[in-house]
Design an enzyme around this catalytic site. Structure first.
Site, mmCIF file in Angstrom:
data_model
loop_
_atom_site.group_PDB
_atom_site.id
_atom_site.type_symbol
_atom_site.label_atom_id
_atom_site.label_comp_id
_atom_site.label_asym_id
_atom_site.label_seq_id
_atom_site.Cartn_x
_atom_site.Cartn_y
_atom_site.Cartn_z
ATOM 1 N N ASN A 1 0.841 -1.187 0.000
ATOM 2 C CA ASN A 1 0.000 0.000 0.000
ATOM 3 C C ASN A 1 0.881 1.244 0.000
ATOM 4 O O ASN A 1 1.962 1.265 0.599
ATOM 5 C CB ASN A 1 -1.019 0.006 1.153
ATOM 6 C CG ASN A 1 -0.411 -0.169 2.533
ATOM 7 O OD1 ASN A 1 0.643 -0.772 2.685
ATOM 8 N ND2 ASN A 1 -1.086 0.366 3.530
ATOM 9 N N GLU B 1 0.262 5.124 0.715
ATOM 10 C CA GLU B 1 -0.666 6.163 1.152
ATOM 11 C C GLU B 1 -0.172 7.538 0.726
ATOM 12 O O GLU B 1 0.994 7.720 0.367
ATOM 13 C CB GLU B 1 -0.836 6.100 2.683
ATOM 14 C CG GLU B 1 -1.503 4.812 3.135
ATOM 15 C CD GLU B 1 -1.696 4.740 4.651
ATOM 16 O OE1 GLU B 1 -1.120 5.576 5.390
ATOM 17 O OE2 GLU B 1 -2.422 3.830 5.076
ATOM 18 N N CYS C 1 -3.850 0.585 -2.893
ATOM 19 C CA CYS C 1 -3.748 -0.641 -2.106
ATOM 20 C C CYS C 1 -2.640 -1.551 -2.643
ATOM 21 O O CYS C 1 -2.259 -1.469 -3.811
ATOM 22 C CB CYS C 1 -5.062 -1.410 -2.156
ATOM 23 S SG CYS C 1 -6.482 -0.502 -1.537
ATOM 24 N N GLU D 1 -2.837 -4.725 -3.323
ATOM 25 C CA GLU D 1 -3.318 -5.638 -4.362
ATOM 26 C C GLU D 1 -3.280 -4.979 -5.737
ATOM 27 O O GLU D 1 -2.829 -5.568 -6.715
ATOM 28 C CB GLU D 1 -4.748 -6.100 -4.063
ATOM 29 C CG GLU D 1 -4.920 -6.812 -2.736
ATOM 30 C CD GLU D 1 -5.278 -5.863 -1.591
ATOM 31 O OE1 GLU D 1 -4.693 -4.767 -1.488
ATOM 32 O OE2 GLU D 1 -6.158 -6.252 -0.798
ATOM 33 N N CYS E 1 -10.173 -4.719 -0.312
ATOM 34 C CA CYS E 1 -11.280 -3.762 -0.324
ATOM 35 C C CYS E 1 -12.133 -3.987 -1.575
ATOM 36 O O CYS E 1 -11.748 -4.703 -2.507
ATOM 37 C CB CYS E 1 -10.752 -2.326 -0.262
ATOM 38 S SG CYS E 1 -10.071 -1.723 -1.818
ATOM 39 N N CYS F 1 -10.410 -3.214 -4.965
ATOM 40 C CA CYS F 1 -9.450 -4.226 -5.414
ATOM 41 C C CYS F 1 -10.168 -5.482 -5.908
ATOM 42 O O CYS F 1 -9.737 -6.108 -6.877
ATOM 43 C CB CYS F 1 -8.478 -4.571 -4.292
ATOM 44 S SG CYS F 1 -7.284 -3.249 -3.992
HETATM 45 ZN ZN ZN Z 1 -7.924 -2.297 -2.064
#
Ligand code: ZN
Length: 129
Positions: A42, A44, A53, A55, A86, A89
């Site tokens: 990830n 940010e 993310c 993934e 999430c 993803c």
């Molecule tokens: Zn995600």
């Protein structure tokens, strides 16, 4: 690569996470059908909506490298909760992966095996026939 090794690779990928806001580091390891593995973490951003993310980082890296056929993904996180992907993803994975695509989620002990179809039973699709 077997699921425990893929989880281990996701844990390695997690070390590169940029997560100064949430403190929740995530790593992903995407296994391609040719046996290669793409790692993601990830990333940010101070403008939270621009964060990405693990993934999708792994998937986009693989796509950029010319891969399009995937066998499994493993996801690991530095803390609770367990790192289920999430909704964004799940949808992005559904663009390239079938409903039986294996998803391995690191647990406090071992890992959980699920599928993309279990995580996203009614993916959005556009048919261009
Ligand atoms: Zn995600």
């Amino acid at each position: 690569m077997n699921p425990p090794d893929l989880i281990s690779t996701a844990t390695q990928a997690m070390q590169n996470a940029h997560a100064p806001y949430s403190g929740y580091k995530v790593g992903a390891a995407l296994l391609c059908s040719d046996g290669s593995v793409f790692k993601g973490c990830n990333v940010e951003n101070a403008s939270f909506g621009l964060s990405n993310c693990a993934e999708r980082t792994a998937l986009f890296s693989a796509i950029a490298a010319g891969q399009i056929d995937f066998s499994a993904i493993a996801i690991a996180a530095s803390d609770k909760p367990d790192p289920f992907p999430c909704g964004a993803c799940r949808q992005v994975l559904s663009e390239f992966c079938d409903t039986d695509f294996p998803v391995y989620i690191q647990q406090s002990e071992g890992y959980k095996t699920t599928t993309l179809g279990e995580l996203l039973p009614y993916a959005f699709e556009v048919k261009n026939d």
